[in-house]
Design a protein around this motif. Structure first.
Motif, PDB file in Angstrom:
ATOM      1  N   PRO A   1       0.833  -1.136  -0.070  1.00 17.79           N
ATOM      2  CA  PRO A   1       0.019   0.093  -0.052  1.00 17.79           C
ATOM      3  C   PRO A   1       0.717   1.195   0.114  1.00 17.79           C
ATOM      4  N   LYS A   2       0.415   2.604  -0.133  1.00 15.86           N
ATOM      5  CA  LYS A   2       0.987   3.639  -0.006  1.00 15.86           C
ATOM      6  C   LYS A   2       1.590   3.947   1.426  1.00 15.86           C
ATOM      7  N   TYR A   3       0.508   3.726   2.266  1.00 21.03           N
ATOM      8  CA  TYR A   3       0.911   3.842   3.753  1.00 21.03           C
ATOM      9  C   TYR A   3       0.491   2.543   4.479  1.00 21.03           C
ATOM     10  N   LEU A   4       1.318   2.094   5.355  1.00 25.01           N
ATOM     11  CA  LEU A   4       1.302   1.160   6.207  1.00 25.01           C
ATOM     12  C   LEU A   4       1.429   1.277   7.565  1.00 25.01           C
ATOM     13  N   PHE A   5       0.879   0.930   8.553  1.00 24.05           N
ATOM     14  CA  PHE A   5       0.912   1.068   9.807  1.00 24.05           C
ATOM     15  C   PHE A   5       1.233  -0.299  10.790  1.00 24.05           C
ATOM     16  N   ARG A   6       2.377  -0.424  11.174  1.00 21.49           N
ATOM     17  CA  ARG A   6       2.401  -1.715  11.849  1.00 21.49           C
ATOM     18  C   ARG A   6       2.427  -1.701  13.355  1.00 21.49           C
TER      19      ARG A   6
ATOM     20  N   THR B   1       3.858  -7.210   4.854  1.00 24.19           N
ATOM     21  CA  THR B   1       4.447  -7.525   3.668  1.00 24.19           C
ATOM     22  C   THR B   1       4.143  -6.393   2.607  1.00 24.19           C
ATOM     23  N   LEU B   2       5.135  -5.600   2.256  1.00 24.01           N
ATOM     24  CA  LEU B   2       5.026  -4.680   1.041  1.00 24.01           C
ATOM     25  C   LEU B   2       4.944  -5.443  -0.305  1.00 24.01           C
ATOM     26  N   SER B   3       4.185  -4.833  -1.132  1.00 18.97           N
ATOM     27  CA  SER B   3       3.962  -5.492  -2.466  1.00 18.97           C
ATOM     28  C   SER B   3       4.754  -4.561  -3.395  1.00 18.97           C
ATOM     29  N   CYS B   4       5.372  -5.183  -4.444  1.00 22.20           N
ATOM     30  CA  CYS B   4       6.016  -4.559  -5.773  1.00 22.20           C
ATOM     31  C   CYS B   4       5.674  -5.465  -7.005  1.00 22.20           C
TER      32      CYS B   4
END
Lengths: 111, 113
Positions: A8-13, A20-23
């Motif tokens: 996503p554009k912004y992610l809070f953990r 997991t960040l997508s590309c």
């Protein structure tokens, strides 16, 4: 629309959570990269992959993992072992003339 | 010593001014060189490649001195829209082949009325 897409554009953990960040890319490039950007430190290489089913550690791989099961996709997992995960994460493909094209990035914040 | 060093700035200049950025790199085996532009909270985008013979793209001129391991970017007739961070980038390559770009921390430019 061709190119490289990060989500996503912004992610809070939360503390102790893996995320997991997508590309994804549809430009048929073999080489893909993950960088992290912190204020005042420039971009630092986390992992890279030059071909499907193969990837290598970059300069700051500790606390991160990746996979490259498909040419189009190079997801990055930020594990709970990463002590300071708050940063701007950028995925890139190696483009013509040896330069890179970047995705629009994911801003990860630990809450 | 950092692999790629730049003055962080900020450089505050009036519209119409000429401004120059400099950069040094430590790896003499570096293969190719670039300037990227990064707007606030956006991804870096390629501004121009840098060649030993020097190259120009409109108001932008880039120079490379391999002997001194020095790269420069000159912006003439600055516009408000030139306000951004400029990243000096060096391709230091990967063992076994392939590209690895190493980035400077960037020089911030603010063009003012």
């Amino acid at each position: 629309d061709g190119g490289i897409t990060q989500s996503p554009k912004y992610l809070f953990r939360k503390e102790g959570q893996n995320v997991t960040l997508s590309c994804e890319q549809n430009l048929n490039h073999d080489a893909m990269y993950w960088y992290r950007q912190d204020p005042g430190q420039g971009l630092r290489l986390i992992y890279y992959s030059q071909i499907v089913n193969d990837f290598q550690k970059g300069d700051i791989a500790e606390g991160y993992s990746v996979s490259r099961e498909k040419k189009e996709s190079f997801p990055l997992t930020v594990t709970s072992a990463q002590k300071n995960p708050t940063a701007f994460y950028l995925c890139a493909i190696s483009d013509r003339d040896d330069g890179y094209t970047f995705g629009s990035g994911t801003r990860l914040t630990v809450v | 010593r950092k692999e790629v060093e730049q003055d962080p700035g900020p450089f505050n200049v009036p519209e119409g001014a000429t401004v120059a950025f400099n950069c040094t790199y430590s790896n003499s085996a570096s293969q190719s060189f670039f300037w990227y532009r990064q707007d606030c909270r956006k991804e870096p985008k390629l501004l121009m490649s840098v060649y030993s013979s020097g190259n120009e793209d409109g108001r932008f001129t880039a120079q490379l001195n391999r002997a001194s391991q020095y790269i420069s970017l000159l912006i003439r007739d600055s516009k408000l829209s030139d306000s951004a961070t400029y990243l000096c980038v060096v391709n230091t390559g990967l063992t076994g082949g392939g590209n690895k770009l190493t980035f400077g921390t960037g020089t911030q430019l603010k063009v003012e009325l």
